[in-house]
Design an enzyme around this catalytic site. Structure first.
Site, PDB file in Angstrom:
ATOM      1  N   GLU A  80       0.824  -1.216   0.000  1.00 53.17           N
ATOM      2  CA  GLU A  80       0.000   0.000   0.000  1.00 53.17           C
ATOM      3  C   GLU A  80       0.858   1.267   0.000  1.00 53.17           C
ATOM      4  O   GLU A  80       1.695   1.444   0.889  1.00 53.17           O
ATOM      5  CB  GLU A  80      -0.915  -0.012   1.237  1.00 53.17           C
ATOM      6  N   LYS A 117      -7.367  -0.512  11.869  1.00 53.55           N
ATOM      7  CA  LYS A 117      -6.764  -1.031  10.625  1.00 53.55           C
ATOM      8  C   LYS A 117      -5.537  -0.184  10.267  1.00 53.55           C
ATOM      9  O   LYS A 117      -4.510  -0.696   9.829  1.00 53.55           O
ATOM     10  CB  LYS A 117      -7.787  -1.024   9.491  1.00 53.55           C
ATOM     11  N   ASP A 123       4.452 -14.025  12.145  1.00 53.10           N
ATOM     12  CA  ASP A 123       3.095 -14.486  11.867  1.00 53.10           C
ATOM     13  C   ASP A 123       2.154 -13.303  12.127  1.00 53.10           C
ATOM     14  O   ASP A 123       1.654 -13.111  13.233  1.00 53.10           O
ATOM     15  CB  ASP A 123       2.766 -15.664  12.781  1.00 53.10           C
ATOM     16  N   HIS A 126      -2.304  10.464  -0.474  1.00 49.21           N
ATOM     17  CA  HIS A 126      -2.421   9.072  -0.908  1.00 49.21           C
ATOM     18  C   HIS A 126      -2.506   8.987  -2.430  1.00 49.21           C
ATOM     19  O   HIS A 126      -1.845   8.171  -3.049  1.00 49.21           O
ATOM     20  CB  HIS A 126      -3.666   8.471  -0.262  1.00 49.21           C
TER      21      HIS A 126
HETATM   22  P1  NAD Z   1       9.878 -22.928  16.926  1.00 52.11           P
HETATM   23  O1  NAD Z   1       9.313 -24.143  17.578  1.00 52.11           O
HETATM   24  O2  NAD Z   1      10.495 -23.075  15.595  1.00 52.11           O
HETATM   25  O3  NAD Z   1      10.975 -22.256  17.874  1.00 52.11           O
HETATM   26  C1  NAD Z   1      10.816 -22.132  19.256  1.00 52.11           C
HETATM   27  C2  NAD Z   1      11.811 -23.035  19.980  1.00 52.11           C
HETATM   28  O4  NAD Z   1      13.133 -22.503  19.881  1.00 52.11           O
HETATM   29  C3  NAD Z   1      11.549 -23.107  21.452  1.00 52.11           C
HETATM   30  O5  NAD Z   1      10.539 -24.064  21.709  1.00 52.11           O
HETATM   31  C4  NAD Z   1      12.897 -23.505  22.021  1.00 52.11           C
HETATM   32  O6  NAD Z   1      13.047 -24.900  22.019  1.00 52.11           O
HETATM   33  C5  NAD Z   1      13.905 -22.934  21.016  1.00 52.11           C
HETATM   34  N1  NAD Z   1      14.697 -21.805  21.549  1.00 52.11           N
HETATM   35  C6  NAD Z   1      16.048 -21.700  21.526  1.00 52.11           C
HETATM   36  N2  NAD Z   1      16.454 -20.526  22.056  1.00 52.11           N
HETATM   37  C7  NAD Z   1      15.354 -19.857  22.431  1.00 52.11           C
HETATM   38  C8  NAD Z   1      15.126 -18.566  23.022  1.00 52.11           C
HETATM   39  N3  NAD Z   1      16.122 -17.728  23.334  1.00 52.11           N
HETATM   40  N4  NAD Z   1      13.847 -18.196  23.263  1.00 52.11           N
HETATM   41  C9  NAD Z   1      12.816 -19.011  22.937  1.00 52.11           C
HETATM   42  N5  NAD Z   1      12.977 -20.229  22.373  1.00 52.11           N
HETATM   43  C10 NAD Z   1      14.231 -20.667  22.122  1.00 52.11           C
HETATM   44  O7  NAD Z   1       8.821 -21.781  16.775  1.00 52.11           O
HETATM   45  P2  NAD Z   1       7.661 -21.214  17.712  1.00 52.11           P
HETATM   46  O8  NAD Z   1       8.020 -19.817  18.030  1.00 52.11           O
HETATM   47  O9  NAD Z   1       7.325 -22.113  18.855  1.00 52.11           O
HETATM   48  O10 NAD Z   1       6.410 -21.235  16.707  1.00 52.11           O
HETATM   49  C11 NAD Z   1       6.223 -20.202  15.793  1.00 52.11           C
HETATM   50  C12 NAD Z   1       5.534 -20.696  14.540  1.00 52.11           C
HETATM   51  O11 NAD Z   1       4.303 -21.339  14.847  1.00 52.11           O
HETATM   52  C13 NAD Z   1       5.194 -19.567  13.630  1.00 52.11           C
HETATM   53  O12 NAD Z   1       5.743 -19.843  12.353  1.00 52.11           O
HETATM   54  C14 NAD Z   1       3.668 -19.596  13.568  1.00 52.11           C
HETATM   55  O13 NAD Z   1       3.228 -19.181  12.298  1.00 52.11           O
HETATM   56  C15 NAD Z   1       3.331 -21.005  13.853  1.00 52.11           C
HETATM   57  N6  NAD Z   1       1.988 -21.352  14.370  1.00 52.11           N
HETATM   58  C16 NAD Z   1       1.078 -20.395  14.781  1.00 52.11           C
HETATM   59  C17 NAD Z   1      -0.155 -20.778  15.306  1.00 52.11           C
HETATM   60  C18 NAD Z   1      -1.111 -19.714  15.816  1.00 52.11           C
HETATM   61  O14 NAD Z   1      -0.740 -18.560  15.885  1.00 52.11           O
HETATM   62  N7  NAD Z   1      -2.354 -20.040  16.189  1.00 52.11           N
HETATM   63  C19 NAD Z   1      -0.477 -22.134  15.421  1.00 52.11           C
HETATM   64  C20 NAD Z   1       0.461 -23.070  15.003  1.00 52.11           C
HETATM   65  C21 NAD Z   1       1.698 -22.675  14.494  1.00 52.11           C
END
Ligand code: NAD
Length: 423
Positions: A83, A261, A277, A376
């Site tokens: 946009e 928005k 996300d 715009h």
């Molecule tokens: P991920 O599992 O890839 O990474 C998180 C992991 O990284 C942690 O569980 C931990 O084991 C590790 N880690 C290492 N160092 C860390 C630190 N300093 N801090 C935190 N964790 C550390 O990803 P995630 O963040 O658990 O999941 C994100 C993804 O899930 C996004 O891509 C999202 O789109 C997707 N998702 C979203 C939904 C929703 O929003 N409803 C549902 C399902 C999946």
């Protein structure tokens, strides 16, 4: 000398010179610059592993918002979106905020809520007591799933039990509170919730169905505020106009939807640029706006300071991460994080909240003064010219003509293009 994000005339520079400024600000390597210049920077081999049924990629423009100073530090903010006028508006509002000292931002710990739905319960009261009586075991079991998160200082911290009346009978809903530190946390939380299923069923004599995080991340909020000096806004009248626009949004959900928005125009663009996300944040932001005080409300708040300036603030749930998700796989997302220079998910949330406030201030200021169409349409005219087939110099010439005539339309762009090519 400290680096400054105030780069006057950045928008007037040719792309190459903008990239040079960015390179110097963010210590980019030649390789980083080469990536920025590659419009197909997302390789098919990476794209094919990101989602299913891949047939191509979908590039968006990546712009840089200037002038942001947050907690005393300068940021050049990458924004990815389609946009026109959003990046310009954010930069402009950040310039005004800068005159008042810049943004002050904070964020809570990265606490996400995982929900476990328990149904078919013979005795709700007993089930609730059993779960709460075994809280420690359940938390320990959840944490055993994610030693890396625990090592990073996070992990499951608490467990709460809610009772719901539904059309399918009463249910218990467990809330597992997990500190996700630098991760967005959805995968981490979902895995923990799934692991608890057998023990929860045993303790409650019920049946577990859904186990998934809630996007109403109300315990993971970012807050930003700034003082916008009335002199920089255009005087007392300008402050009045913004306060009246805010009052309109507070009183009317039809207006408030558009008001929020506009905030998300800025927030989402930062989130997309950094591989977040953004649907998760959108869902959380609007639900928070609807549930925080009853009816659907503004995510921002404005008031006049005793000196007659405008104080603005924003608060919204911001589940963002620097570990996991697309931020680790998408090369341009990684580069955006490098440009921002954020070191923690908390810092990224603070930046996104500040951009949301800047975006909203810019929109309210424009709407309550000259209206947004003038600015715009000037930017939009170029898109219309491109859509009509204009190339190179033709784009600006046709856009300028349409703006001067106040006829920014596809058919007019076609006419002008034909004339120009005949001349
Ligand atoms: P991920 O599992 O890839 O990474 C998180 C992991 O990284 C942690 O569980 C931990 O084991 C590790 N880690 C290492 N160092 C860390 C630190 N300093 N801090 C935190 N964790 C550390 O990803 P995630 O963040 O658990 O999941 C994100 C993804 O899930 C996004 O891509 C999202 O789109 C997707 N998702 C979203 C939904 C929703 O929003 N409803 C549902 C399902 C999946």
């Amino acid at each position: 000398m400290p680096k400054t994000s105030a780069i006057p005339g950045f928008y007037k520079l040719p792309i190459n010179e903008r990239v040079d400024k960015l390179k110097a600000f963010a210590d980019l390597t030649d390789q980083d610059v080469a990536l920025l210049r590659t419009s197909g920077a997302l390789d098919f081999s990476i794209a094919d592993h990101m989602i299913e049924n891949v047939v191509g990629t979908f590039p968006l423009p990546l712009g840089i918002a200037t002038n942001f100073r947050i907690n005393g530090q300068d940021y050049l903010v990458p924004m990815a979106l389609e946009e026109p006028s959003v990046v310009a508006a954010a930069s402009n509002a950040a310039r005004i905020a800068r005159e008042g000292g810049g943004f002050t931002a904070t964020a809570t710990d990265s606490i996400m809520i995982g929900q476990i739905q328990v149904t078919d319960l013979p005795d709700l009261v007993k089930a609730k007591a059993a779960v709460l009586g075994h809280k420690r075991n359940l938390i320990d079991l959840a944490n055993a799933q994610d030693p890396a998160l625990v090592k990073a200082g996070g992990g499951a911290k608490d467990l709460q039990v809610r009772q719901l009346k539904t059309t399918m009978g009463p249910m218990l809903v467990l809330h597992l509170l997990v500190d996700c530190r630098d991760a967005m946390g959805a995968n981490a939380v979902n895995t923990m919730c799934e692991t608890l299923t057998p023990l929860v069923q045993e303790l409650t004599n019920g049946r577990v169905y859904l186990r998934i995080l809630s996007n109403l991340a109300e315990l993971r909020r970012a807050h930003a505020e700034a003082v916008f000096p009335k002199s920089a806004l255009g005087g007392e009248d300008a402050v009045d106009g913004i306060l009246k626009a805010y009052a309109f949004a507070q009183a009317d959900p039809f207006r408030c939807a558009t008001h929020n928005k506009g905030i998300m125009n800025g927030v989402d663009a930062v989130l997309i640029a950094t591989g977040q996300d953004f649907r998760a944040v959108e869902a959380g932001a609007h639900t928070y706006a609807a549930t925080r005080k009853g009816g659907y409300q503004s995510l921002t708040h404005y008031e006049r300071t005793p000196g007659g300036d405008l104080r603005g603030s924003i608060e919204l749930p911001l589940a963002v991460g620097l570990v996991g998700g697309a931020v680790r796989t998408h090369p341009v997302a990684q580069l955006s994080v490098k440009i921002l220079g954020v070191k923690t998910a908390r810092e990224l949330a603070q930046v996104a909240a500040s951009v949301g406030l800047a975006q909203n201030l810019a929109a309210l200021r424009a709407l309550s003064q000259e209206g947004i169409q003038k600015g715009h349409m000037q930017l939009h005219a170029r898109n219309v010219a491109i859509a009509a087939g204009a190339k190179g110099d033709e784009v600006d010439r046709i856009a300028e003509q349409m703006v001067a005539e106040k006829r920014v339309r596809f058919d007019r762009a076609q006419e002008l293009l034909t004339k120009l090519r005949e001349a």
